[in-house]
Design an enzyme around this catalytic site. Sequence first.
Site, mmCIF file in Angstrom:
data_model
loop_
_atom_site.group_PDB
_atom_site.id
_atom_site.type_symbol
_atom_site.label_atom_id
_atom_site.label_comp_id
_atom_site.label_asym_id
_atom_site.label_seq_id
_atom_site.Cartn_x
_atom_site.Cartn_y
_atom_site.Cartn_z
ATOM 1 N NE ARG A 21 20.355 -60.549 -74.708
ATOM 2 C CZ ARG A 21 19.432 -60.871 -73.813
ATOM 3 N NH1 ARG A 21 19.514 -62.092 -73.159
ATOM 4 N NH2 ARG A 21 18.196 -60.293 -73.729
ATOM 5 C CB SER B 2 21.382 -54.696 -78.032
ATOM 6 O OG SER B 2 20.135 -54.522 -78.141
ATOM 7 C CD GLU C 9 23.318 -58.733 -77.127
ATOM 8 O OE1 GLU C 9 23.094 -57.607 -76.292
ATOM 9 O OE2 GLU C 9 22.614 -59.464 -77.758
HETATM 10 C C1 LIG Z 1 16.890 -56.260 -85.719
HETATM 11 C C2 LIG Z 1 17.416 -57.283 -84.430
HETATM 12 C C3 LIG Z 1 17.011 -57.416 -83.381
HETATM 13 C C4 LIG Z 1 17.594 -58.456 -82.375
HETATM 14 N N1 LIG Z 1 17.154 -58.463 -81.001
HETATM 15 C C5 LIG Z 1 17.632 -59.469 -80.149
HETATM 16 C C6 LIG Z 1 16.981 -59.278 -78.920
HETATM 17 O O1 LIG Z 1 16.047 -59.053 -78.695
HETATM 18 N N2 LIG Z 1 17.620 -60.455 -77.966
HETATM 19 C C7 LIG Z 1 18.592 -60.973 -78.360
HETATM 20 O O2 LIG Z 1 19.295 -61.820 -77.539
HETATM 21 N N3 LIG Z 1 19.260 -60.939 -79.593
HETATM 22 C C8 LIG Z 1 18.740 -59.890 -80.666
HETATM 23 N N4 LIG Z 1 19.312 -59.862 -81.642
HETATM 24 C C9 LIG Z 1 20.622 -60.536 -81.908
HETATM 25 C C10 LIG Z 1 20.507 -61.827 -82.653
HETATM 26 O O3 LIG Z 1 19.549 -61.968 -83.437
HETATM 27 C C11 LIG Z 1 20.802 -63.064 -81.768
HETATM 28 O O4 LIG Z 1 22.041 -62.879 -80.863
HETATM 29 C C12 LIG Z 1 20.741 -64.059 -82.368
HETATM 30 O O5 LIG Z 1 20.295 -65.259 -81.328
HETATM 31 C C13 LIG Z 1 21.915 -64.666 -83.276
HETATM 32 O O6 LIG Z 1 21.635 -65.872 -83.989
HETATM 33 P P1 LIG Z 1 22.325 -66.035 -85.406
HETATM 34 O O7 LIG Z 1 21.798 -67.485 -85.827
HETATM 35 O O8 LIG Z 1 22.036 -65.031 -86.306
HETATM 36 O O9 LIG Z 1 23.847 -66.166 -84.957
HETATM 37 P P2 LIG Z 1 25.001 -65.765 -86.101
HETATM 38 O O10 LIG Z 1 24.952 -64.176 -86.109
HETATM 39 O O11 LIG Z 1 24.984 -66.439 -87.173
HETATM 40 O O12 LIG Z 1 26.403 -65.890 -85.032
HETATM 41 C C14 LIG Z 1 26.578 -65.308 -84.126
HETATM 42 C C15 LIG Z 1 27.708 -66.002 -83.292
HETATM 43 O O13 LIG Z 1 27.359 -67.409 -82.969
HETATM 44 C C16 LIG Z 1 28.105 -68.191 -83.684
HETATM 45 N N5 LIG Z 1 27.474 -69.275 -83.751
HETATM 46 C C17 LIG Z 1 26.152 -69.336 -84.578
HETATM 47 N N6 LIG Z 1 25.626 -70.551 -84.750
HETATM 48 C C18 LIG Z 1 26.323 -71.309 -83.853
HETATM 49 C C19 LIG Z 1 26.134 -72.675 -83.349
HETATM 50 N N7 LIG Z 1 25.371 -73.441 -83.603
HETATM 51 N N8 LIG Z 1 27.102 -73.125 -82.638
HETATM 52 C C20 LIG Z 1 28.221 -72.236 -82.084
HETATM 53 N N9 LIG Z 1 28.412 -71.332 -82.636
HETATM 54 C C21 LIG Z 1 27.446 -70.358 -83.524
HETATM 55 C C22 LIG Z 1 28.891 -67.634 -84.822
HETATM 56 O O14 LIG Z 1 29.966 -68.136 -85.073
HETATM 57 C C23 LIG Z 1 28.973 -66.295 -84.392
HETATM 58 O O15 LIG Z 1 30.412 -66.186 -83.807
HETATM 59 C C24 LIG Z 1 18.660 -59.066 -82.720
HETATM 60 C C25 LIG Z 1 19.495 -58.893 -84.035
HETATM 61 C C26 LIG Z 1 18.951 -58.015 -85.107
HETATM 62 C C27 LIG Z 1 19.387 -58.101 -86.283
#
Ligand SMILES: Cc1cc2nc3c(=O)[nH]c(=O)nc-3n(C[C@H](O)[C@H](O)[C@H](O)COP(=O)(O)OP(=O)(O)OC[C@H]3O[C@@H](n4cnc5c(N)ncnc54)[C@H](O)[C@@H]3O)c2cc1C
Length: 321
Positions: free
Chosen positions: A171, A222, A313
């Site tokens: 992560r 998580s 996380e």
């Molecule tokens: C129901 C559920 C289940 C999940 N299961 C998992 C799992 O099994 N495994 C796992 O790893 N995660 C899991 N997650 C967490 C999440 O889905 C991941 O961390 C996902 O990769 C976040 O991507 P996002 O585009 O939504 O990021 P965001 O939530 O939009 O951003 C998260 C952070 O990253 C930064 N960011 C976003 N995009 C960029 C970019 N392009 N460049 C630089 N910084 C950026 C943002 O500024 C912020 O600080 C889960 C979430 C939910 C709601």
Amino acid sequence: MPSQKPNRQDGVIIEEDVLLAPFTTFQIGGPARYFARARTVQQVRQALRFAQDQALPFCFLGGGSNLLVSDDGFEGLVVRLVMDAVSVDGATVSVEAGYDLNRLVLDSAQWGLSGLEPLAGIPGTVGGAVRGNAGAYGGAIGDVVHSVSVLDTATLDVITMPREECSFAYRDSLFKGDPWLAVMGTVLTLSPAPPAEIKGRIEQTVAKREAKQLSCDRSAGSFFMNPVVQDAGLIRSFEADQGVRCRECRIPAGWLIERAGVRNLRVGGAAVSHRHANYLVNTGGATAVDMMELAWQVKAGVRVKLGVLLQEEVSTLGLTR
Ligand SMILES: Cc1cc2nc3c(=O)[nH]c(=O)nc-3n(C[C@H](O)[C@H](O)[C@H](O)COP(=O)(O)OP(=O)(O)OC[C@H]3O[C@@H](n4cnc5c(N)ncnc54)[C@H](O)[C@@H]3O)c2cc1C
């Protein structure tokens, strides 16, 4: 109230006072002073120039599935990355940061390209996944990354970084630790395989997630990372209880939260999920303050009862931990 007269900055539209809660899976958070949807890398640059000209802080938003936003919002510019071009050349996939991760997993089955199956069911964008090295079931996106296209937000130059320079770990990545770098896209190296086999593996992953009810509403997945535990007694206890070997001495944070007896905690509208102890959920009307207080209580309970320090996380915006 969203502004009726959005600013136009060389093509990118900059809106004012846009509520952030609807852009996060927690459904929590106040307004961004400025908000831009960037459909191209050029639009990201235009938005950042707007922030630079006004000496505003800025941040990026993908799918909002790993983000807790302050109730007061953010007194700066939020750039939502929605560019989503994708191209396939043999087993090489080039994809922009705003592409939906789940869509990519399903597409990869159609293209007959294997490697993304463990990521099925993880919400959010490709850019967010690369930043946090999203993964599950022993796989992570960093395993199949060939290179990452990165915007240096100081110079506005885009550089290509080979996988070896991205410091992917559990992560974690170089981009998570460096707020100046934004992921604009990535090139993935996948492996040719029959589409039906890939589809079967995706269905297995989804079934495993459904069995654990990992699609909770109004959570960010998580909340805490699975910590590396030094206490041999605790590791033995986990292995005996779960009938599995502990990988790299990492124990699931959810198991520790249960074992510490803090899974019934609740603060205002924020609660530990009854389905998954490492999911903190907005049961309705939770504020970011509720969520932070709940997270603090869970951490304190695990620290006091088991001597283990959990680390978040979930990323935060406008909040101090
Ligand atoms: C129901 C559920 C289940 C999940 N299961 C998992 C799992 O099994 N495994 C796992 O790893 N995660 C899991 N997650 C967490 C999440 O889905 C991941 O961390 C996902 O990769 C976040 O991507 P996002 O585009 O939504 O990021 P965001 O939530 O939009 O951003 C998260 C952070 O990253 C930064 N960011 C976003 N995009 C960029 C970019 N392009 N460049 C630089 N910084 C950026 C943002 O500024 C912020 O600080 C889960 C979430 C939910 C709601």
